[in-house]
Design a protein around this motif. Structure first.
Motif, PDB file in Angstrom:
ATOM      1  N   ARG A 185      -5.313   6.424   2.534  1.00  0.00           N
ATOM      2  CA  ARG A 185      -5.781   5.665   3.688  1.00  0.00           C
ATOM      3  C   ARG A 185      -4.573   4.997   4.342  1.00  0.00           C
ATOM      4  O   ARG A 185      -3.964   4.092   3.760  1.00  0.00           O
ATOM      5  N   LEU A 186      -4.217   5.447   5.522  1.00  0.00           N
ATOM      6  CA  LEU A 186      -3.071   4.883   6.242  1.00  0.00           C
ATOM      7  C   LEU A 186      -3.532   3.802   7.216  1.00  0.00           C
ATOM      8  O   LEU A 186      -4.634   3.881   7.765  1.00  0.00           O
ATOM      9  N   GLY A 187      -2.671   2.811   7.422  1.00  0.00           N
ATOM     10  CA  GLY A 187      -2.979   1.758   8.376  1.00  0.00           C
ATOM     11  C   GLY A 187      -3.999   0.759   7.899  1.00  0.00           C
ATOM     12  O   GLY A 187      -4.477  -0.075   8.667  1.00  0.00           O
ATOM     13  N   ASP A 188      -4.352   0.799   6.622  1.00  0.00           N
ATOM     14  CA  ASP A 188      -5.336  -0.148   6.084  1.00  0.00           C
ATOM     15  C   ASP A 188      -4.989  -0.453   4.633  1.00  0.00           C
ATOM     16  O   ASP A 188      -5.552   0.130   3.699  1.00  0.00           O
ATOM     17  N   GLY A 189      -4.040  -1.377   4.453  1.00  0.00           N
ATOM     18  CA  GLY A 189      -3.674  -1.778   3.096  1.00  0.00           C
ATOM     19  C   GLY A 189      -4.358  -3.054   2.665  1.00  0.00           C
ATOM     20  O   GLY A 189      -4.009  -3.627   1.633  1.00  0.00           O
ATOM     21  N   ALA A 190      -5.317  -3.525   3.435  1.00  0.00           N
ATOM     22  CA  ALA A 190      -5.928  -4.826   3.163  1.00  0.00           C
ATOM     23  C   ALA A 190      -7.244  -4.738   2.410  1.00  0.00           C
ATOM     24  O   ALA A 190      -7.639  -5.676   1.728  1.00  0.00           O
ATOM     25  N   THR A 191      -7.936  -3.607   2.524  1.00  0.00           N
ATOM     26  CA  THR A 191      -9.288  -3.503   1.992  1.00  0.00           C
ATOM     27  C   THR A 191      -9.286  -2.812   0.628  1.00  0.00           C
ATOM     28  O   THR A 191      -8.670  -1.764   0.458  1.00  0.00           O
ATOM     29  N   LEU A 192      -9.981  -3.385  -0.326  1.00  0.00           N
ATOM     30  CA  LEU A 192     -10.088  -2.790  -1.662  1.00  0.00           C
ATOM     31  C   LEU A 192     -11.142  -1.683  -1.632  1.00  0.00           C
ATOM     32  O   LEU A 192     -12.306  -1.944  -1.321  1.00  0.00           O
ATOM     33  N   PRO A 193     -10.755  -0.439  -1.935  1.00  0.00           N
ATOM     34  CA  PRO A 193     -11.733   0.653  -1.916  1.00  0.00           C
ATOM     35  C   PRO A 193     -12.858   0.422  -2.930  1.00  0.00           C
ATOM     36  O   PRO A 193     -12.620  -0.134  -4.008  1.00  0.00           O
ATOM     37  N   PRO A 194     -14.077   0.832  -2.598  1.00  0.00           N
ATOM     38  CA  PRO A 194     -15.204   0.680  -3.532  1.00  0.00           C
ATOM     39  C   PRO A 194     -14.907   1.410  -4.852  1.00  0.00           C
ATOM     40  O   PRO A 194     -14.175   2.406  -4.874  1.00  0.00           O
ATOM     41  N   SER A 195     -15.448   0.898  -5.925  1.00  0.00           N
ATOM     42  CA  SER A 195     -15.351   1.489  -7.271  1.00  0.00           C
ATOM     43  C   SER A 195     -13.973   1.343  -7.906  1.00  0.00           C
ATOM     44  O   SER A 195     -13.743   1.864  -9.010  1.00  0.00           O
ATOM     45  N   THR A 196     -13.039   0.651  -7.258  1.00  0.00           N
ATOM     46  CA  THR A 196     -11.707   0.488  -7.840  1.00  0.00           C
ATOM     47  C   THR A 196     -11.780  -0.230  -9.185  1.00  0.00           C
ATOM     48  O   THR A 196     -12.380  -1.302  -9.302  1.00  0.00           O
ATOM     49  N   GLU A 197     -11.159   0.382 -10.204  1.00  0.00           N
ATOM     50  CA  GLU A 197     -11.104  -0.226 -11.540  1.00  0.00           C
ATOM     51  C   GLU A 197      -9.733  -0.787 -11.868  1.00  0.00           C
ATOM     52  O   GLU A 197      -9.577  -1.583 -12.799  1.00  0.00           O
ATOM     53  N   LEU A 198      -8.726  -0.350 -11.109  1.00  0.00           N
ATOM     54  CA  LEU A 198      -7.351  -0.804 -11.332  1.00  0.00           C
ATOM     55  C   LEU A 198      -6.576  -0.644 -10.041  1.00  0.00           C
ATOM     56  O   LEU A 198      -6.758   0.356  -9.330  1.00  0.00           O
ATOM     57  N   VAL A 199      -5.727  -1.621  -9.724  1.00  0.00           N
ATOM     58  CA  VAL A 199      -4.799  -1.501  -8.610  1.00  0.00           C
ATOM     59  C   VAL A 199      -3.381  -1.379  -9.176  1.00  0.00           C
ATOM     60  O   VAL A 199      -2.988  -2.164 -10.045  1.00  0.00           O
ATOM     61  N   VAL A 200      -2.619  -0.397  -8.697  1.00  0.00           N
ATOM     62  CA  VAL A 200      -1.204  -0.256  -9.040  1.00  0.00           C
ATOM     63  C   VAL A 200      -0.417  -0.466  -7.754  1.00  0.00           C
ATOM     64  O   VAL A 200      -0.590   0.281  -6.791  1.00  0.00           O
ATOM     65  N   THR A 201       0.423  -1.495  -7.734  1.00  0.00           N
ATOM     66  CA  THR A 201       1.069  -1.877  -6.487  1.00  0.00           C
ATOM     67  C   THR A 201       2.570  -1.632  -6.475  1.00  0.00           C
ATOM     68  O   THR A 201       3.237  -1.717  -7.515  1.00  0.00           O
ATOM     69  N   ALA A 202       3.087  -1.355  -5.280  1.00  0.00           N
ATOM     70  CA  ALA A 202       4.528  -1.391  -5.069  1.00  0.00           C
ATOM     71  C   ALA A 202       4.987  -2.829  -5.267  1.00  0.00           C
ATOM     72  O   ALA A 202       4.272  -3.771  -4.934  1.00  0.00           O
ATOM     73  N   PRO A 203       6.198  -3.045  -5.807  1.00  0.00           N
ATOM     74  CA  PRO A 203       6.596  -4.408  -6.178  1.00  0.00           C
ATOM     75  C   PRO A 203       6.721  -5.377  -5.009  1.00  0.00           C
ATOM     76  O   PRO A 203       6.550  -6.580  -5.186  1.00  0.00           O
ATOM     77  N   GLY A 204       6.997  -4.889  -3.809  1.00  0.00           N
ATOM     78  CA  GLY A 204       7.236  -5.796  -2.695  1.00  0.00           C
ATOM     79  C   GLY A 204       5.995  -6.395  -2.061  1.00  0.00           C
ATOM     80  O   GLY A 204       6.089  -7.350  -1.285  1.00  0.00           O
TER      81      GLY A 204
END
Length: 480
Positions: free
Chosen positions: A65-84
């Motif tokens: 999903r481009l242009g939308d880094g703010a919304t948590l996708p449904p069913s997410t069990e884990l987020v892995v993030t870039a460090p910045g």
């Protein structure tokens, strides 16, 4: 969890959101997809490069999903993030509210190490406000001199995921960790670790100096052999005291003075060890000469001592410390001598992107024409200018926040001539070098040590350093 224990996760069908494309996001998405996870990548940007990266991942079956880094996708069990990505982003706030854990790339690499059945390599970890990359590369050079299979990885540019999941089997890894990475790495447990120094930096990201220090201190959690601290920086020792370590883990200090027991230090031009010897009350082991450190500036000798302490904690013999330091060559733009023109030295320390690094750089020379300025990142400059005032022949300022440095110079070094370049284009560097040359006298050093980030004028500090070096060489050609 002990240093060598492997954490296994059943990834099959697990819904994982990867935050951010790029150096860490793409390898994370690939690794998780290969293990059967249902991966969705979210990214703030939607430019041509992002679309090309997205197409490669989508071809594998990853959702992007481009242009939308703010919304948590449904069913997410884990987020892995870039460090910045900052902790206060809506994505992470939504994850916290939903009880979804957030890992960084370092945490993911730690969890995946050994999942292929191989014995995972121990990590020797380095963090601190300044000197991390140099220290990690020195450490890797020492480990190589000891005949160990190793690599300098982490925040240094080589992905930890690539090191952990690649075909090469390592004996030990020299790991550079930023405060961002440590913030998102709750279960990391290093063999031994060092915090080189602490000074205000990235406070816009962490929110406070206390939060920044706490994230740095995470590197000591669960250490098994040694927590290496800077005896000249009590805040680093405080972090050791606060850490929950394995039974028997020792606090090891490094100092530019004569070492006490359980310290490494300097005596009569020698790097000596009173920590990893049979009788540290009465014995000291020579490791190398100060002259073996390149360059032998005080802060770089401190880096060498920290690297030596971690290597000795891993059982490396003294001769390998000496040989590794002799073989080490510093990266570009770190106190790099560019040229001598008319008995004036021109030195590129574009990597000095904050006041702490610049303080060390300025302390290495007696008479300086200082080129500074850029993005201050919330820093103040009074203490820096007060400490350097007697060394300054003149100052050339440029960049978006140059007025902050100019004001500090007016308060604390009013007699030092200042050239204020009212421009932020990349061509300003040529004028800065020319104006610095006018101020310099034989025996002086024209020093690029900006004390600021570069992004107001340049892509990164490397490009800024290259612009300085190009301007200096062009001037050398003109005067030849």
């Amino acid at each position: 969890m002990g240093s060598q224990e492997v954490s296994t996760v059943d990834w099959q069908g697990k819904h994982v959101t990867v935050a951010g494309l790029g150096v860490s996001g793409i390898p994370a998405a690939r690794a998780l997809h290969e293990r059967g996870a249902l991966v969705t990548v979210v990214n703030d940007g939607d430019d041509e490069r992002s679309r090309a990266q997205a197409a490669e991942l989508e071809a594998l079956g990853v959702t992007v999903r481009l242009g939308d880094g703010a919304t948590l996708p449904p069913s997410t069990e884990l987020v892995v993030t870039a460090p910045g990505w900052q902790p206060n982003k809506p994505l992470f706030l939504a994850a916290a509210e939903a009880g979804v854990p957030v890992w960084g790339d370092v945490e993911l690499a730690w969890r995946l190490r050994g999942d292929d059945g191989r014995e995972p390599a121990p990590w020797l970890a380095v963090t601190g406000t300044n000197g991390k990359t140099t220290t990690v590369r020195m450490l890797a050079s020492i480990l190589e001199a000891a005949g160990l299979r190793t690599a300098a990885v982490g925040n240094i540019g080589v992905s930890l995921l690539d090191a952990v999941l690649g075909e090469t089997e390592y004996d030990v890894l020299a790991v550079e960790l930023s405060s961002y990475q440590l913030h998102w790495a709750p279960s990391l447990r290093a063999h031994s670790a060092a915090v080189l120094n602490l000074a205000p930096d990235h406070l816009d990201w962490h929110g406070s100096m206390e939060a920044y220090a706490a994230d740095k201190g995470r590197v000591y959690e669960g250490n098994t052999v040694a927590c290496v601290y800077n005896a000249a920086d009590p805040a680093t020792e405080d972090l050791v005291r606060e850490a929950d370590v394995e039974e028997g883990c020792r606090a090891i200090g490094f100092t530019l003075g004569a070492p006490g027991p359980s310290q490494l230090g300097v005596v009569d031009g020698l790097l000596v060890d009173r920590a990893f010897v049979a009788d540290r009350q009465k014995q000291a082991q020579e490791l190398a000469e100060v002259a073996d450190v390149n360059p032998p500036a005080p802060h770089n000798v401190a880096n060498a001592l920290a690297a030596a302490a971690l290597a000795r904690a891993f059982g490396v013999e003294p001769a390998a410390v000496r040989d590794g330091l002799r073989a080490f060559r510093p990266d570009a733009h770190r106190i790099e001598h560019v040229a001598d023109i008319g008995e004036v030295a021109y030195v590129d320390d574009s990597k000095a992107t904050n006041t702490h690094a610049t303080e060390a750089s300025l302390a290495a020379y007696d008479s300086i024409v200082w080129i500074a300025g850029g993005l201050a990142k919330g820093a103040t400059f009074d203490e820096l200018v007060t400490g350097a005032a007697k060394r300054l022949r003149g100052v050339v300022l440029m960049g978006a926040d140059r007025a902050l440095i100019h004001e500090a110079l007016t308060r604390h070094a009013p007699d030092v001539p200042v050239v204020d370049l009212d421009r932020t284009d990349t061509g300003a560097m040529s004028e800065a070098v020319a104006r610095a040359a006018e101020l310099a006298r034989p025996g002086d050093t024209v020093l690029l040590a900006p004390a600021c980030a570069s992004m107001d004028m340049f892509t990164n500090y490397n490009k800024r350093g290259e612009a300085f070096a190009d301007a200096v060489r062009a001037r050398a050609d003109e005067t030849a």
